[in-house]
Design an enzyme around this catalytic site. Sequence first.
Site, PDB file in Angstrom:
ATOM      1  N   VAL A   1       6.083   4.790   0.325  1.00 22.93           N
ATOM      2  CA  VAL A   1       5.526   3.451   0.142  1.00 22.93           C
ATOM      3  C   VAL A   1       4.002   3.520   0.088  1.00 22.93           C
ATOM      4  O   VAL A   1       3.378   4.353   0.733  1.00 22.93           O
ATOM      5  CB  VAL A   1       6.014   2.516   1.293  1.00 22.93           C
ATOM      6  CG1 VAL A   1       5.425   2.922   2.626  1.00 22.93           C
ATOM      7  CG2 VAL A   1       5.735   1.068   1.002  1.00 22.93           C
ATOM      8  N   CYS A   2       3.415   2.639  -0.738  1.00 22.66           N
ATOM      9  CA  CYS A   2       1.967   2.410  -0.724  1.00 22.66           C
ATOM     10  C   CYS A   2       1.788   0.887  -0.721  1.00 22.66           C
ATOM     11  O   CYS A   2       2.621   0.178  -0.168  1.00 22.66           O
ATOM     12  CB  CYS A   2       1.274   3.108  -1.903  1.00 22.66           C
ATOM     13  SG  CYS A   2       1.732   2.484  -3.534  1.00 22.66           S
ATOM     14  N   ARG A   3       0.737   0.362  -1.324  1.00 24.24           N
ATOM     15  CA  ARG A   3       0.552  -1.085  -1.295  1.00 24.24           C
ATOM     16  C   ARG A   3       1.518  -1.786  -2.249  1.00 24.24           C
ATOM     17  O   ARG A   3       2.230  -2.700  -1.853  1.00 24.24           O
ATOM     18  CB  ARG A   3      -0.883  -1.469  -1.609  1.00 24.24           C
ATOM     19  CG  ARG A   3      -1.142  -2.973  -1.449  1.00 24.24           C
ATOM     20  CD  ARG A   3      -2.607  -3.334  -1.486  1.00 24.24           C
ATOM     21  NE  ARG A   3      -3.285  -2.833  -2.665  1.00 24.24           N
ATOM     22  CZ  ARG A   3      -3.383  -3.487  -3.816  1.00 24.24           C
ATOM     23  NH1 ARG A   3      -2.843  -4.683  -3.949  1.00 24.24           N
ATOM     24  NH2 ARG A   3      -4.019  -2.957  -4.840  1.00 24.24           N
TER      25      ARG A   3
ATOM     26  N   MET B   1       4.314  -1.980   0.301  1.00 26.56           N
ATOM     27  CA  MET B   1       4.203  -2.748   1.544  1.00 26.56           C
ATOM     28  C   MET B   1       4.060  -4.244   1.270  1.00 26.56           C
ATOM     29  O   MET B   1       4.401  -5.060   2.123  1.00 26.56           O
ATOM     30  CB  MET B   1       3.034  -2.244   2.392  1.00 26.56           C
ATOM     31  CG  MET B   1       3.316  -0.920   3.102  1.00 26.56           C
ATOM     32  SD  MET B   1       4.810  -0.898   4.144  1.00 26.56           S
ATOM     33  CE  MET B   1       4.388  -2.112   5.404  1.00 26.56           C
TER      34      MET B   1
END
Length: 110
Positions: A61-63, A89
Amino acid sequence: MSGVSIPVVEVSAVPENGFLLDVREDDEWRAGHAPNAVHIPLGQLAQRAAELPKDVQIYVVCRIGGRSAQAVQALNEAGWRSANVAGGMSAWSLAGRPMVSETGRPPTVL
């Protein structure tokens, strides 16, 4: 990256006890992250990949999904089983999945 298939999973499909790898930067991590996530910023992933288990599915996961797609491609090419968490996220937060912060303030997604 054309022609490369990146496995993607929806936020709701990430198991509660799944191995979640957060590849965002330190300030983003401190502002808000999943409680049991492992934090390795994308720029450190090549040097720190040995910290990741090879015997479980890794959810990355990232933004919003761009950096995590790069991480998934690199990990899968190197022998891990990983999938990109769709929407990152931002989607995790919108779905009401648990989050904590390191700032003493309510968790947020930067």
